[in-house]
Enzyme design. Structure first.
Site, mmCIF file in Angstrom:
data_model
loop_
_atom_site.group_PDB
_atom_site.id
_atom_site.type_symbol
_atom_site.label_atom_id
_atom_site.label_comp_id
_atom_site.label_asym_id
_atom_site.label_seq_id
_atom_site.Cartn_x
_atom_site.Cartn_y
_atom_site.Cartn_z
ATOM 1 N N LYS A 61 0.832 -1.210 0.000
ATOM 2 C CA LYS A 61 0.000 0.000 0.000
ATOM 3 C C LYS A 61 0.862 1.254 0.000
ATOM 4 O O LYS A 61 0.558 2.209 -0.705
ATOM 5 C CB LYS A 61 -0.932 0.023 1.218
ATOM 6 C CG LYS A 61 -2.093 -0.967 1.110
ATOM 7 C CD LYS A 61 -3.162 -0.698 2.158
ATOM 8 C CE LYS A 61 -4.293 -1.707 2.072
ATOM 9 N NZ LYS A 61 -5.255 -1.583 3.169
ATOM 10 N N LYS A 96 -8.242 -10.509 -7.669
ATOM 11 C CA LYS A 96 -9.413 -10.814 -6.840
ATOM 12 C C LYS A 96 -10.448 -9.694 -6.955
ATOM 13 O O LYS A 96 -10.101 -8.537 -7.197
ATOM 14 C CB LYS A 96 -8.996 -11.062 -5.392
ATOM 15 C CG LYS A 96 -8.538 -9.837 -4.644
ATOM 16 C CD LYS A 96 -8.490 -10.092 -3.148
ATOM 17 C CE LYS A 96 -8.532 -8.761 -2.421
ATOM 18 N NZ LYS A 96 -9.158 -8.728 -1.159
ATOM 19 N N LYS A 99 -13.157 -4.125 -3.564
ATOM 20 C CA LYS A 99 -13.928 -2.892 -3.421
ATOM 21 C C LYS A 99 -13.232 -1.750 -4.128
ATOM 22 O O LYS A 99 -13.856 -0.792 -4.538
ATOM 23 C CB LYS A 99 -14.068 -2.524 -1.946
ATOM 24 C CG LYS A 99 -14.954 -3.470 -1.169
ATOM 25 C CD LYS A 99 -15.189 -2.919 0.229
ATOM 26 C CE LYS A 99 -15.126 -4.025 1.254
ATOM 27 N NZ LYS A 99 -14.233 -3.744 2.368
HETATM 28 P P1 ATP Z 1 -10.159 -3.861 -0.717
HETATM 29 O O1 ATP Z 1 -10.109 -4.640 -1.966
HETATM 30 O O2 ATP Z 1 -10.672 -2.471 -0.877
HETATM 31 O O3 ATP Z 1 -8.932 -3.962 0.119
HETATM 32 P P2 ATP Z 1 -11.750 -6.016 0.020
HETATM 33 O O4 ATP Z 1 -12.894 -6.055 -0.892
HETATM 34 O O5 ATP Z 1 -10.586 -6.900 -0.232
HETATM 35 O O6 ATP Z 1 -11.268 -4.543 0.160
HETATM 36 P P3 ATP Z 1 -11.641 -6.399 2.864
HETATM 37 O O7 ATP Z 1 -12.334 -5.428 3.744
HETATM 38 O O8 ATP Z 1 -10.168 -6.351 2.795
HETATM 39 O O9 ATP Z 1 -12.329 -6.304 1.432
HETATM 40 O O10 ATP Z 1 -12.024 -7.872 3.236
HETATM 41 C C1 ATP Z 1 -13.142 -8.210 3.970
HETATM 42 C C2 ATP Z 1 -13.302 -9.718 3.957
HETATM 43 O O11 ATP Z 1 -13.729 -10.154 2.669
HETATM 44 C C3 ATP Z 1 -12.033 -10.490 4.268
HETATM 45 O O12 ATP Z 1 -12.362 -11.578 5.105
HETATM 46 C C4 ATP Z 1 -11.560 -10.959 2.924
HETATM 47 O O13 ATP Z 1 -10.837 -12.138 2.991
HETATM 48 C C5 ATP Z 1 -12.867 -11.155 2.173
HETATM 49 N N1 ATP Z 1 -12.670 -10.922 0.737
HETATM 50 C C6 ATP Z 1 -12.358 -9.757 0.151
HETATM 51 N N2 ATP Z 1 -12.264 -9.897 -1.190
HETATM 52 C C7 ATP Z 1 -12.517 -11.191 -1.453
HETATM 53 C C8 ATP Z 1 -12.571 -11.976 -2.647
HETATM 54 N N3 ATP Z 1 -12.363 -11.441 -3.840
HETATM 55 N N4 ATP Z 1 -12.870 -13.280 -2.566
HETATM 56 C C9 ATP Z 1 -13.103 -13.831 -1.368
HETATM 57 N N5 ATP Z 1 -13.067 -13.167 -0.194
HETATM 58 C C10 ATP Z 1 -12.779 -11.860 -0.223
#
Ligand code: ATP
Ligand code: LTN
Length: 334
Positions: free
Chosen positions: A114, A197, A200
């Protein structure tokens, strides 16, 4: 028998959660809440490690909590609360920061990623100490299990190291937690770019299936998802990442294994498969969306539920923090 304590959280970093959050986290949390004494937080203090608009942060925090509940996390069963409502998080984070090595924190790969993305001048000290705050979240509740994605494993390892270090220096105070790493089959990729992956913070929304999106929009995104030219519904993550990802979503939502999906669509094209998947997604997300919107229509009631749970969390967290203050030699206020 007392149930094992479980802790997890998500950042309120978007208006809607996505299919990855839902399949990879919320569905597991929902299933685990009966077996474990579960604490689930909306980690707003973590979200502010990068700049946030105040009004939007408040809104995203409520929306994230509403989606937890709409997805089946029951506020009467699990302790579902907002991190900043429990003061002890910030206090324990400070104390843990005093036993965390500068080099140790500097080895966290998420920070390195980051900070190199944002540049040194836009990287806050809070982003650097993010994992210490996460350790405080977990240790305050004497959590035994921490379900997280693979990317958070290093943070849970740091949490374990800090717990052991504190226990060695000051006497046994913290439970040393175990990570529960999300299964590979629960990882969802971007529909347009199945090498990354679903996230958000993706550059384009075309490949992100939002939980709160209009169902017609979600269906369209599935129909347009990247596949390949082979034309057969077959799971092969390496050669067919797009189709394999769609199959993973199908499998998670229908509760069916990959082989039975391959059988069902043998000799049929991607069109049929995508159409059925779109129906599945709409049928699953539709009611979640309705429940979330109903909760958001009555913010006073939602805030009340969160306050009740914050009080439950406070009680556990305060007891741990008082013990910590005593052990490290802070003078008690008379
Ligand atoms: P960002 O991408 O903005 O960092 P994020 O969508 O990865 O956010 P987080 O808040 O980091 O979301 O993760 C919240 C939860 O969702 C965690 O337990 C993470 O493992 C799960 N998660 C996030 N993205 C995925 C994905 N693409 N597939 C499966 N699980 C996910
Ligand atoms: N860093 C995590 C969110 C998080 C968390 C936690 C997860 C904050 N505190 C405590 C488990 C336990 C993330 O970005 N997914």
């Amino acid at each position: 028998m007392t149930r094992q304590r479980l802790y997890s959280g998500m950042q309120p970093s978007a208006d809607s959660l996505h299919a990855g959050n839902y399949i990879g986290a919320l569905l597991q949390w929902r299933d685990m809440q009966s077996t474990y004494d579960a604490f689930f937080s909306v980690v707003d203090l973590h979200a502010i490690t990068v700049p946030q608009n105040p009004a939007e942060l408040r809104e995203k925090t409520r929306r994230t909590a509403a989606q937890y509940i709409a997805a089946g996390i029951e506020p009467s069963k699990s302790t579902l609360y907002v991190q900043s409502h429990v003061r002890a998080h910030a206090e324990l984070a400070w104390i843990l920061s005093t036993i965390t090595g500068f080099g140790e924190a500097g080895r966290m790969t998420q920070f390195k990623d980051k900070s190199s993305r944002y540049g040194q001048d836009s990287t806050s000290v809070g982003l650097f100490t993010y994992p210490v705050l996460m350790a405080a979240d977990i240790l305050l509740y004497q959590s035994e299990l921490v379900p997280v994605g693979d990317d958070q494993k290093q943070h849970v390892e740091l949490t374990r190291d800090l717990a052991e270090r504190f226990n060695t220096r000051f006497g046994t105070t913290f439970t040393v937690p175990e990570p529960v790493i999300q299964k590979d089959t629960a990882r969802i990729y971007d529909l347009q770019n199945p090498a990354s992956k679903m996230s958000k913070s993706a550059e384009s929304e075309a490949g992100v299936l939002w939980l709160l999106d209009d169902p017609a929009k979600s269906a369209k995104k599935i129909m347009r998802a990247v596949t390949d030219t082979e034309g057969s519904v077959r799971f092969d993550r390496g050669a067919k990442p797009g189709v394999s990802n769609l199959m993973t979503i199908y499998s998670a939502l229908a509760g069916r294994d990959l082989a039975s999906i391959e059988d069902e669509y043998a000799g049929r094209g991607y069109g049929d498969f995508k159409k059925d998947l779109a129906e599945l997604v709409v049928a699953e997300f539709g009611p979640v969306r309705e429940r979330a919107n109903a909760l958001l229509d009555d913010p006073a009631e939602l805030d009340r539920l969160l306050a009740v749970n914050a009080a439950k969390a406070d009680a556990v967290a305060d007891a741990t923090l008082a013990d910590v203050y005593d052990r490290i030699g802070l003078l008690r206020r008379a």
